[in-house]
Scaffold this motif. Structure first.
Motif, PDB file in Angstrom:
ATOM      1  N   LEU A 195       0.833  -1.198   0.000  1.00 15.54           N
ATOM      2  CA  LEU A 195       0.000   0.000   0.000  1.00 15.54           C
ATOM      3  C   LEU A 195       0.869   1.251   0.000  1.00 15.54           C
ATOM      4  O   LEU A 195       1.909   1.295   0.653  1.00 15.54           O
ATOM      5  N   ASP A 196       0.430   2.279  -0.732  1.00 16.49           N
ATOM      6  CA  ASP A 196       1.164   3.540  -0.813  1.00 16.49           C
ATOM      7  C   ASP A 196       0.182   4.705  -0.793  1.00 16.49           C
ATOM      8  O   ASP A 196      -1.022   4.526  -1.039  1.00 16.49           O
ATOM      9  N   LEU A 197       0.737   5.883  -0.547  1.00 17.76           N
ATOM     10  CA  LEU A 197      -0.056   7.117  -0.565  1.00 17.76           C
ATOM     11  C   LEU A 197       0.796   8.205  -1.188  1.00 17.76           C
ATOM     12  O   LEU A 197       2.000   8.287  -0.921  1.00 17.76           O
ATOM     13  N   TRP A 198       0.192   9.026  -2.026  1.00 16.45           N
ATOM     14  CA  TRP A 198       0.860  10.191  -2.607  1.00 16.45           C
ATOM     15  C   TRP A 198       0.148  11.445  -2.133  1.00 16.45           C
ATOM     16  O   TRP A 198      -1.081  11.495  -2.083  1.00 16.45           O
ATOM     17  N   ARG A 199       0.949  12.461  -1.794  1.00 14.70           N
ATOM     18  CA  ARG A 199       0.417  13.796  -1.482  1.00 14.70           C
ATOM     19  C   ARG A 199       1.236  14.801  -2.267  1.00 14.70           C
ATOM     20  O   ARG A 199       2.456  14.863  -2.134  1.00 14.70           O
ATOM     21  N   SER A 200       0.556  15.579  -3.112  1.00 14.93           N
ATOM     22  CA  SER A 200       1.254  16.577  -3.926  1.00 14.93           C
ATOM     23  C   SER A 200       1.782  17.703  -3.045  1.00 14.93           C
ATOM     24  O   SER A 200       1.355  17.879  -1.899  1.00 14.93           O
ATOM     25  N   ALA A 201       2.701  18.483  -3.594  1.00 17.40           N
ATOM     26  CA  ALA A 201       3.336  19.570  -2.839  1.00 17.40           C
ATOM     27  C   ALA A 201       2.306  20.564  -2.297  1.00 17.40           C
ATOM     28  O   ALA A 201       2.455  21.053  -1.178  1.00 17.40           O
ATOM     29  N   ASP A 202       1.258  20.835  -3.066  1.00 17.43           N
ATOM     30  CA  ASP A 202       0.255  21.806  -2.613  1.00 17.43           C
ATOM     31  C   ASP A 202      -0.866  21.161  -1.798  1.00 17.43           C
ATOM     32  O   ASP A 202      -1.769  21.850  -1.321  1.00 17.43           O
ATOM     33  N   GLY A 203      -0.813  19.843  -1.639  1.00 16.38           N
ATOM     34  CA  GLY A 203      -1.794  19.146  -0.818  1.00 16.38           C
ATOM     35  C   GLY A 203      -3.145  18.912  -1.476  1.00 16.38           C
ATOM     36  O   GLY A 203      -4.042  18.338  -0.856  1.00 16.38           O
ATOM     37  N   THR A 204      -3.303  19.302  -2.734  1.00 22.45           N
ATOM     38  CA  THR A 204      -4.604  19.145  -3.384  1.00 22.45           C
ATOM     39  C   THR A 204      -4.810  17.747  -3.971  1.00 22.45           C
ATOM     40  O   THR A 204      -5.935  17.364  -4.257  1.00 22.45           O
ATOM     41  N   ASP A 205      -3.733  17.003  -4.147  1.00 24.94           N
ATOM     42  CA  ASP A 205      -3.829  15.655  -4.707  1.00 24.94           C
ATOM     43  C   ASP A 205      -3.327  14.652  -3.668  1.00 24.94           C
ATOM     44  O   ASP A 205      -2.127  14.535  -3.439  1.00 24.94           O
ATOM     45  N   VAL A 206      -4.267  13.971  -3.042  1.00 24.09           N
ATOM     46  CA  VAL A 206      -3.949  12.916  -2.087  1.00 24.09           C
ATOM     47  C   VAL A 206      -4.588  11.652  -2.629  1.00 24.09           C
ATOM     48  O   VAL A 206      -5.799  11.618  -2.844  1.00 24.09           O
ATOM     49  N   ARG A 207      -3.769  10.642  -2.878  1.00 23.01           N
ATOM     50  CA  ARG A 207      -4.330   9.420  -3.464  1.00 23.01           C
ATOM     51  C   ARG A 207      -3.708   8.164  -2.867  1.00 23.01           C
ATOM     52  O   ARG A 207      -2.524   8.110  -2.614  1.00 23.01           O
ATOM     53  N   ARG A 208      -4.594   7.205  -2.662  1.00 25.72           N
ATOM     54  CA  ARG A 208      -4.184   5.874  -2.206  1.00 25.72           C
ATOM     55  C   ARG A 208      -3.751   5.093  -3.432  1.00 25.72           C
ATOM     56  O   ARG A 208      -4.381   5.168  -4.481  1.00 25.72           O
ATOM     57  N   LEU A 209      -2.678   4.309  -3.253  1.00 29.91           N
ATOM     58  CA  LEU A 209      -2.115   3.572  -4.394  1.00 29.91           C
ATOM     59  C   LEU A 209      -1.952   2.098  -4.055  1.00 29.91           C
ATOM     60  O   LEU A 209      -1.719   1.741  -2.895  1.00 29.91           O
ATOM     61  N   ASP A 210      -2.047   1.284  -5.061  1.00 29.40           N
ATOM     62  CA  ASP A 210      -1.696  -0.143  -5.006  1.00 29.40           C
ATOM     63  C   ASP A 210      -2.576  -0.973  -4.077  1.00 29.40           C
ATOM     64  O   ASP A 210      -2.143  -2.014  -3.580  1.00 29.40           O
ATOM     65  N   GLU A 211      -3.805  -0.549  -3.868  1.00 23.91           N
ATOM     66  CA  GLU A 211      -4.702  -1.347  -3.033  1.00 23.91           C
ATOM     67  C   GLU A 211      -4.982  -2.704  -3.675  1.00 23.91           C
ATOM     68  O   GLU A 211      -5.166  -3.693  -2.969  1.00 23.91           O
ATOM     69  N   ASP A 212      -4.961  -2.761  -5.009  1.00 26.21           N
ATOM     70  CA  ASP A 212      -5.148  -4.033  -5.701  1.00 26.21           C
ATOM     71  C   ASP A 212      -3.969  -4.977  -5.443  1.00 26.21           C
ATOM     72  O   ASP A 212      -4.169  -6.166  -5.185  1.00 26.21           O
ATOM     73  N   GLU A 213      -2.743  -4.448  -5.456  1.00 30.67           N
ATOM     74  CA  GLU A 213      -1.566  -5.273  -5.165  1.00 30.67           C
ATOM     75  C   GLU A 213      -1.625  -5.809  -3.735  1.00 30.67           C
ATOM     76  O   GLU A 213      -1.257  -6.950  -3.473  1.00 30.67           O
ATOM     77  N   PHE A 214      -2.071  -4.955  -2.826  1.00 37.13           N
ATOM     78  CA  PHE A 214      -2.180  -5.371  -1.426  1.00 37.13           C
ATOM     79  C   PHE A 214      -3.180  -6.522  -1.297  1.00 37.13           C
ATOM     80  O   PHE A 214      -2.901  -7.525  -0.633  1.00 37.13           O
ATOM     81  N   ALA A 215      -4.325  -6.399  -1.949  1.00 38.15           N
ATOM     82  CA  ALA A 215      -5.340  -7.459  -1.892  1.00 38.15           C
ATOM     83  C   ALA A 215      -4.796  -8.765  -2.476  1.00 38.15           C
ATOM     84  O   ALA A 215      -5.032  -9.843  -1.925  1.00 38.15           O
ATOM     85  N   GLU A 216      -4.047  -8.648  -3.574  1.00 37.18           N
ATOM     86  CA  GLU A 216      -3.484  -9.824  -4.230  1.00 37.18           C
ATOM     87  C   GLU A 216      -2.326 -10.444  -3.450  1.00 37.18           C
ATOM     88  O   GLU A 216      -1.994 -11.616  -3.664  1.00 37.18           O
ATOM     89  N   SER A 217      -1.725  -9.686  -2.554  1.00 40.96           N
ATOM     90  CA  SER A 217      -0.553 -10.184  -1.813  1.00 40.96           C
ATOM     91  C   SER A 217      -0.904 -11.337  -0.877  1.00 40.96           C
ATOM     92  O   SER A 217      -0.027 -12.120  -0.504  1.00 40.96           O
ATOM     93  N   GLY A 218      -2.175 -11.422  -0.473  1.00 38.75           N
ATOM     94  CA  GLY A 218      -2.592 -12.487   0.430  1.00 38.75           C
ATOM     95  C   GLY A 218      -2.249 -12.238   1.884  1.00 38.75           C
ATOM     96  O   GLY A 218      -2.442 -13.118   2.730  1.00 38.75           O
ATOM     97  N   LEU A 219      -1.755 -11.050   2.209  1.00 41.61           N
ATOM     98  CA  LEU A 219      -1.364 -10.753   3.584  1.00 41.61           C
ATOM     99  C   LEU A 219      -2.544 -10.878   4.547  1.00 41.61           C
ATOM    100  O   LEU A 219      -2.372 -11.334   5.675  1.00 41.61           O
TER     101      LEU A 219
END
Length: 166
Positions: free
Chosen positions: A110-134
C-alpha cells in the motif's frame, strides 16, 4: 562537525524488502536518529524515469525519507534536482529496523501520494495489497497496514501531515 573536519556524514544502506526478497538497496546519508524516527537523504535510486502519471521520479531527484520504529509507514519528501518540492510518497511498511548500517524496511504494497500543494492525495496499489494475500497469511499485519494507510490519508488531507516531519 566543523568545516575543517575530516569527518564525513554517517551513511546507511536502505534495504527495501518485499515478499521476503530484497526489492532495492541503496546508500543514504543518515540525517537523524532519535531512537524512534530515522531520517535519511538519498538521490532517486530507481533506474531511469518512473512516471506515475501524477508525478515523475527521475535522475536528479532527492528523497528525504523518514522511517519509524513504531509506525507502519515511511514518508518520503521528493524534490526535483533544482530543489522544487514535488510532494510526498508514503509507503505502508512494517516498522523499520536499523541494524548496524542497514536500515531494513518491509514494504506491504500500500502507498499514498500527497502533492506539494496538498490538493492531490491518493491511495495507491490497493489491488496489489489485496493480491498479496497478507490478509490471509498475517491478518494482524494486514489490519495494521490498512489502519496506517487510513491514518496517513487523514493526516495528508488535514493539517497534521507536516507535523510528522522535522
Amino acid at each position: 562537525m566543523s568545516a575543517n573536519s575530516a569527518e564525513t556524514a554517517a551513511r546507511v544502506e536502505v534495504v527495501l524488502v518485499k515478499g521476503g526478497r530484497t526489492k532495492i538497496r541503496y546508500p543514504a546519508e543518515l540525517l537523524a536518529d532519535d531512537g524512534v524516527r530515522v531520517s535519511v537523504r538519498a538521490p532517486w535510486a530507481g533506474g531511469g524515469v518512473r512516471d506515475f502519471g501524477f508525478v515523475r521520479f527521475e535522475a536528479g531527484d532527492v528523497f528525504t525519507e523518514h522511517y519509524w520504529r513504531d509506525r507502519w509507514y515511511s514518508v518520503k519528501e521528493v524534490r526535483a534536482g533544482d530543489g522544487t518540492l514535488k510532494g510526498w510518497y508514503c509507503d505502508i511498511t512494517r516498522p523499520a529496523v536499523l541494524s548496524g548500517t542497514e536500515l531494513v524496511v518491509e514494504d506491504l504494497d500500500l502507498d499514498l501520494w500527497r502533492s506539494a500543494d496538498g490538493t492531490d492525495v491518493r491511495r495507491l496499489d490497493e489491488d496489489e495489497f489485496a493480491e498479496s494475500g497478507l490478509a490471509e497469511t498475517d491478518p494482524e499485519a494486514a489490519s495494521a497496514a490498512v489502519a496506517a494507510l487510513d491514518e496517513l490519508e487523514a493526516l495528508a488531507r488535514g493539517d497534521g501531515f507536516e507535523k510528522l516531519l522535522p
